[in-house]
Write an enzyme that holds these catalytic residues in place. Structure first.
Site, PDB file in Angstrom:
ATOM      1  N   ASP A  48      43.820  34.127  24.365  1.00  0.00           N
ATOM      2  CA  ASP A  48      44.789  34.265  23.246  1.00  0.00           C
ATOM      3  C   ASP A  48      45.499  33.166  22.879  1.00  0.00           C
ATOM      4  O   ASP A  48      46.505  32.387  23.561  1.00  0.00           O
ATOM      5  CB  ASP A  48      45.501  35.442  23.185  1.00  0.00           C
ATOM      6  CG  ASP A  48      44.848  36.890  23.268  1.00  0.00           C
ATOM      7  OD1 ASP A  48      43.614  36.728  22.674  1.00  0.00           O
ATOM      8  OD2 ASP A  48      45.195  37.760  23.961  1.00  0.00           O
ATOM      9  N   HIS A 102      37.535  34.089  24.666  1.00  0.00           N
ATOM     10  CA  HIS A 102      38.782  33.218  24.283  1.00  0.00           C
ATOM     11  C   HIS A 102      39.861  33.671  25.126  1.00  0.00           C
ATOM     12  O   HIS A 102      39.954  34.754  25.696  1.00  0.00           O
ATOM     13  CB  HIS A 102      39.021  33.296  22.869  1.00  0.00           C
ATOM     14  CG  HIS A 102      39.518  34.793  22.618  1.00  0.00           C
ATOM     15  ND1 HIS A 102      39.039  35.869  22.399  1.00  0.00           N
ATOM     16  CD2 HIS A 102      40.712  35.378  22.523  1.00  0.00           C
ATOM     17  CE1 HIS A 102      39.369  36.849  22.386  1.00  0.00           C
ATOM     18  NE2 HIS A 102      40.705  36.660  22.065  1.00  0.00           N
TER      19      HIS A 102
HETATM   20  O1  LIG Z   1      40.235  44.680  20.167  1.00  0.00           O
HETATM   21  C1  LIG Z   1      40.270  44.381  21.549  1.00  0.00           C
HETATM   22  O2  LIG Z   1      39.374  44.864  22.469  1.00  0.00           O
HETATM   23  C2  LIG Z   1      40.828  43.009  21.960  1.00  0.00           C
HETATM   24  C3  LIG Z   1      40.783  42.121  20.755  1.00  0.00           C
HETATM   25  C4  LIG Z   1      41.561  40.744  20.974  1.00  0.00           C
HETATM   26  O3  LIG Z   1      40.827  39.740  21.534  1.00  0.00           O
HETATM   27  C5  LIG Z   1      42.983  40.602  21.485  1.00  0.00           C
HETATM   28  O4  LIG Z   1      43.656  41.761  21.191  1.00  0.00           O
HETATM   29  O5  LIG Z   1      43.457  39.729  21.856  1.00  0.00           O
HETATM   30 FE   LIG Z   2      42.213  38.255  22.238  1.00  0.00          FE
END
Ligand SMILES: O=C(O)CCC(=O)C(=O)O
Ligand SMILES: [Fe+2]
Length: 305
Positions: free
Chosen positions: A108, A106
């Site tokens: 964000d 994804h």
């Molecule tokens: O916990 C992680 O390594 C990334 C999680 C994530 O998708 C984010 O912080 O946007």
């Molecule tokens: Fe993320």
């Protein structure tokens, strides 16, 4: 010139930046230099940065307005709304809803009209093995398509849907219902222009439900191809976290996935500042959120004939 040392970590993206103490204020020249390195490498890793929440916020603010994480107010730092806690540690005695954040590819906040500009994630605790995060370069994903495919998809829009966030059904049902209610599907350009570099990149991802104007079958085939292409190993950098790594990614030309490749009884705690992005998406009416189901129509016509 500054004392920065830049070491590329991956062919496609990622660079380690040392020779800087992020607790100290940046002057304009150093800020500009880091921004330029960021635009070039897309994901920057600053190792050994034992920042307090206030220091992380101060550094992050140099690169844009910070999000106050209205989506997940229960999981922000008790004294700092700008910091989101991504953790499998229980919060207020309950399993944390952020324990499975980012489990499919994804970019964000694409399920809002204003996806994030970027994020700065600080590792506080990590399991002995695993808990890695993979990042992919979406400029390369676009640029390696044939000219014919590029012109075919150039003006398409993709529908992003919060209900496709992986593991969402394991979260607090009331919060999920609220999240879905406040975030109806939105359309974003499938190919976007980076506001600072002017380069085009693909915006695919596993939270995309379909392509505006295509049938379900057409969408599934095209998205299947684009997602597989964009996740090609040659476009990916896989980050193995160390405590006190601060990783800063450009959300305008990358996607990422947080891997559940670790023993969940071991604590993992990450602190995130998110940079607010520009509005690039548009809300679509619920009726339009469904893909035009031309295939069903053709079948019905065939049955009548
Ligand atoms: O916990 C992680 O390594 C990334 C999680 C994530 O998708 C984010 O912080 O946007
Ligand atoms: Fe993320």
């Amino acid at each position: 010139m500054s004392d920065l040392t830049i070491r590329p970590l991956g062919y496609a993206l990622g660079a380690e930046v040392t020779g800087i103490d992020l607790r100290k204020p940046l002057d304009a020249a150093l800020r500009a230099e880091i921004n330029e390195i960021w635009l070039r490498h897309l994901v920057l890793v600053f190792p050994g940065q034992d920042l307090s929440p206030a220091e992380q916020i101060a550094f992050s603010r140099q690169f844009g307005e910070l999000d106050r994480h209205d989506f997940q107010p229960r999981y922000t730092h008790p004294d700092h709304r700008e910091i989101l806690l991504i953790t499998n540690r229980p919060i207020d005695g309950k399993p944390s809803d952020t324990r499975n954040t980012g489990r499919n590819w994804h970019t964000d906040l694409t399920f809002t009209t204003r996806s994030a500009k970027g994020a700065l994630l600080l590792c506080r605790e990590r399991p002995p093995v695993g808990g890695d995060t993979m990042f992919a370069n979406l400029y390369l994903a676009y640029e390696t398509l044939t000219p014919r495919m590029r012109s075919f998809i150039d003006d398409m829009e993709a529908i992003h849907d919060v209900s496709l966030v992986k593991g969402i059904e394991q979260r607090d049902p009331e919060k999920v219902a609220e999240l879905k209610r406040t975030n109806p599907p939105v359309a974003h350009p499938l190919v976007r222009l980076h506001p600072e570099t002017g380069r085009k990149s693909l915006l695919p991802g596993q939270r995309v439900r379909g392509i505006v104007g295509l049938s379900e079958g057409e969408s599934a085939a095209l998205l299947g191809f684009l997602n597989e292409h964009a996740q090609s190993p040659e476009f990916v950098y896989r980050h193995r976290w160390n405590v006190h790594d601060l990783v800063m990614w450009d959300n305008r030309c990358t996607q990422h996935v947080a891997l559940p490749d670790f023993d969940q009884s071991q604590p993992r705690l990450m602190l995130r500042c998110s940079l607010q992005g520009e509005v690039t998406g548009r809300l679509i009416e619920p009726a339009r959120a469904r893909i035009d189901d031309r295939e069903t129509l053709m079948q019905q016509l065939a049955a009548v004939a």
